[in-house]
Design an enzyme around this catalytic site. Structure first.
Site, PDB file in Angstrom:
ATOM      1  N   HIS A   1       0.851  -1.194   0.000  1.00  0.00           N
ATOM      2  CA  HIS A   1       0.000   0.000   0.000  1.00  0.00           C
ATOM      3  C   HIS A   1       0.882   1.238   0.000  1.00  0.00           C
ATOM      4  O   HIS A   1       0.745   2.091  -0.847  1.00  0.00           O
ATOM      5  CB  HIS A   1      -0.949  -0.010   1.194  1.00  0.00           C
ATOM      6  CG  HIS A   1      -1.986   1.063   1.150  1.00  0.00           C
ATOM      7  ND1 HIS A   1      -3.119   1.063   1.924  1.00  0.00           N
ATOM      8  CD2 HIS A   1      -2.055   2.208   0.415  1.00  0.00           C
ATOM      9  CE1 HIS A   1      -3.834   2.148   1.660  1.00  0.00           C
ATOM     10  NE2 HIS A   1      -3.206   2.866   0.766  1.00  0.00           N
TER      11      HIS A   1
ATOM     12  N   GLU B   1       0.295   7.838  -3.525  1.00  0.00           N
ATOM     13  CA  GLU B   1       1.230   7.546  -2.435  1.00  0.00           C
ATOM     14  C   GLU B   1       2.376   8.545  -2.401  1.00  0.00           C
ATOM     15  O   GLU B   1       2.786   9.002  -1.327  1.00  0.00           O
ATOM     16  CB  GLU B   1       1.756   6.112  -2.558  1.00  0.00           C
ATOM     17  CG  GLU B   1       0.718   5.048  -2.290  1.00  0.00           C
ATOM     18  CD  GLU B   1       0.081   5.191  -0.920  1.00  0.00           C
ATOM     19  OE1 GLU B   1       0.808   5.170   0.087  1.00  0.00           O
ATOM     20  OE2 GLU B   1      -1.155   5.344  -0.848  1.00  0.00           O
TER      21      GLU B   1
ATOM     22  N   HIS C   1       2.234  11.118   0.653  1.00  0.00           N
ATOM     23  CA  HIS C   1       3.204  10.725   1.669  1.00  0.00           C
ATOM     24  C   HIS C   1       4.651  11.030   1.264  1.00  0.00           C
ATOM     25  O   HIS C   1       5.432  11.535   2.070  1.00  0.00           O
ATOM     26  CB  HIS C   1       3.063   9.229   1.965  1.00  0.00           C
ATOM     27  CG  HIS C   1       1.689   8.815   2.376  1.00  0.00           C
ATOM     28  ND1 HIS C   1       1.129   9.178   3.578  1.00  0.00           N
ATOM     29  CD2 HIS C   1       0.741   8.080   1.724  1.00  0.00           C
ATOM     30  CE1 HIS C   1      -0.091   8.673   3.678  1.00  0.00           C
ATOM     31  NE2 HIS C   1      -0.356   8.003   2.561  1.00  0.00           N
TER      32      HIS C   1
END
Length: 244
Positions: A61, A117, A121
């Site tokens: 993930h 992602e 992040h």
């Protein structure tokens, strides 16, 4: 003359200090993998087949910076958004280990997940990673840890059966030395099932560390390990989705 030497030394020292990289301003990382069967078997299940030759296995993930107080940074730099050309040499491996099974969009699109992602992040950890090293680090940890084999060695299999939450956590802890966090969702009957596994890393993503907090409250004492979706069931899922 001595005064000039001292001043010169102080100037050089300040230059060395100022050129040193800033330490990460977050406390640790979550490294998160998920089990595709828990998406296809959930109440929100959407299960289009991903691209690539995907084996029955846990999928990446992402790698998420966290603060010890339970919050996290997000979308920190809109000037350095995801650029697939910077990870072109990794795409083949990412398509096999980092695919999207409709948990965020349907039909699935791996590029959307990778973009999300990094933008959410990765842009917050640029004191540690550039885009290439961020994705490469995820792949290296995925290569290092085969959760499916770790669990199977302890008799925990994706057969739709119920297994103890502590049994699952202890199997992983015996392998890496630290307890994971387990996140659950529910199948169509409301049974809690294994969805995501969280491991904690130090703020340079070098070593595993004890998690300050984990999302175990979403699980029951016994949880289901759903089967990995088969190609025929994927077709059935898609036909149901298209009729809604």
């Amino acid at each position: 003359m001595r005064g000039i030497i001292v001043v010169t030394f102080l100037i050089l020292q300040s230059l060395v200090v100022s050129s040193s990289p800033s330490p990460p301003d977050f406390n640790f990382f979550y490294w998160v993998t998920y089990w595709p069967g828990a998406i296809c078997d959930s109440q929100k299940g959407c299960c289009p087949p991903p691209r690539g030759n995907t084996a029955s296995d846990f999928m990446i993930h992402g790698l998420w910076p966290q603060f010890n107080n339970g919050t996290w940074p997000a979308f920190c730099d809109q000037t350095n958004l995801f650029d697939i050309s910077k990870v072109s040499d990794l795409v083949n491996k990412m398509e096999k280990k980092w695919t999207e099974w409709g948990v965020w969009t349907c039909p699935s699109n791996e590029t959307n997940l990778w973009e999300h992602e990094w933008n959410k992040h990765g842009t917050c950890v640029q004191t540690v990673f550039d885009q290439h090293s961020y994705f490469l680090t995820n792949l290296k940890f995925r290569q290092k840890l085969n959760f499916l084999n770790i669990l199977k060695q302890k008799g925990i299999k994706p057969d739709g059966g119920l297994y103890g939450l502590d049994e699952i956590k202890n199997a992983i802890k015996r392998k890496i030395g630290f307890a994971p966090g387990i996140e659950c969702n529910e199948d169509v009957k409301g049974t809690k099932q294994l969805f995501q596994i969280y491991l904690c890393l130090d703020n340079y993503a070098k070593e595993f560390v004890e998690c300050p907090y984990v999302p175990d409250k979403s699980c029951a004492s016994k949880i289901k390990f759903p089967k990995f979706p088969q190609k025929d069931s994927l077709g059935e899922t898609l036909s149901v989705i298209s009729s809604v």
